[in-house]
Design a protein around this motif. Sequence first.
Motif, short mmCIF file in Angstrom:
data_model
loop_
_atom_site.label_atom_id
_atom_site.label_comp_id
_atom_site.label_asym_id
_atom_site.label_seq_id
_atom_site.Cartn_x
_atom_site.Cartn_y
_atom_site.Cartn_z
N ASP A 1 15.50 0.69 -9.16
CA ASP A 1 14.91 1.97 -9.54
C ASP A 1 16.02 2.87 -10.07
O ASP A 1 16.91 3.28 -9.34
N PHE B 1 15.58 5.90 -11.55
CA PHE B 1 15.07 7.25 -11.81
C PHE B 1 16.06 8.32 -11.38
O PHE B 1 16.24 9.33 -12.06
N VAL C 1 20.91 7.69 -15.42
CA VAL C 1 19.50 7.33 -15.27
C VAL C 1 19.20 6.13 -16.18
O VAL C 1 19.71 6.05 -17.31
N LEU C 2 18.42 5.20 -15.66
CA LEU C 2 17.95 4.08 -16.48
C LEU C 2 16.86 4.60 -17.40
O LEU C 2 15.74 4.86 -16.97
N ASP C 3 17.20 4.74 -18.67
CA ASP C 3 16.42 5.52 -19.61
C ASP C 3 15.42 4.63 -20.37
O ASP C 3 15.66 4.20 -21.48
N HIS C 4 14.29 4.36 -19.72
CA HIS C 4 13.20 3.61 -20.35
C HIS C 4 13.70 2.31 -20.98
O HIS C 4 13.81 2.20 -22.21
N GLY D 1 18.53 1.33 -23.46
CA GLY D 1 17.82 2.58 -23.19
C GLY D 1 17.34 3.22 -24.47
O GLY D 1 17.77 2.87 -25.58
N ARG E 1 8.71 3.45 -17.86
CA ARG E 1 9.29 4.06 -16.67
C ARG E 1 10.80 3.87 -16.64
O ARG E 1 11.43 3.66 -17.68
N TRP E 2 11.38 3.94 -15.44
CA TRP E 2 12.83 3.96 -15.28
C TRP E 2 13.29 2.86 -14.34
O TRP E 2 14.29 3.01 -13.64
N HIS E 3 12.59 1.75 -14.32
CA HIS E 3 12.96 0.70 -13.37
C HIS E 3 12.80 -0.69 -13.99
O HIS E 3 12.16 -0.87 -15.02
#
Length: 288
Positions: free
Chosen positions: A18, A20, A25-28, A45, A275-277
Amino acid sequence: MAASTALLPASAARVAFDGFRTDPVLDHPEGLDFDPVDGSLWCGGEAGQVFRIDLDAGSIALVDQNPGGFTLGLRFTPDRRVVWLDAVRRQVRSLTVGAGDDVEVLVDGDVDGRPLVYPNALDVTPDGVIYFSDSDGDGDRGGGGVYRMTPDGQASLWCPGPFHFANGVAVSPDHGHLYVAESASRQVCRVEIRADGTAGEVTRLWSLGNQVPDGLTFGPDGRLYVACYYPSVILRLDPDGAVTTVVEDPIGHVMSNPTNLVFAGTDAYVANLGRWHITRIDMAAALS
């Protein structure tokens, strides 16, 4: 059309990482692949980033950022070079892991004077040949194409199609065909790879109704698997034309607009553009 009942329950899919609230941040994420040496998971990303994720440590690092870009397909070559596509800047970029931080731009905007439209997805053969899709066209109008790049970096238009928004690509285990997801027409086709490396006949094998195919990969069972951007579902395509729903997330929470998937043993790891995961799916029961 896929069967209405999935092989696996929705609970087979879980969040593996995850991003988020991580830094960065893991950007989509869109494209993803495993480093063949240390097993880390790399992905792109939506702002031109490339991330390295250590799943065991639960950590993430920013490897590269191409401001103003959008990283889509990403794969490793056998010699531990990570190659990725930037759809906004219309580039093919690469980095050799362990050889410094210098990013090489392999293709910048065009190939032999032919402008790229939307470089999208790629696959790599065991001998280092890269095939990548250029997305164009809609459900009625074809366009785009598939390009081929040799290990020395020479790129050329391999198959002009026309395709209806060529997306995910996957080389067959016997290296005799390239499979291409056509998102706009919701079909998956097969292109012959002739003995001399040129493209042969294009054959459309599967029509998926209202399911939008995005990423393609072959599983450890030698069968073709598809991540559908909409709805959030993983399909299996068999040579006899059968389409089987493997797992579906009806609320798009654990799998949210899945794009690309890659196997590690009997687990499939999935990038979720919505999402971010990263999702992990226990596929053992579906592979038997």
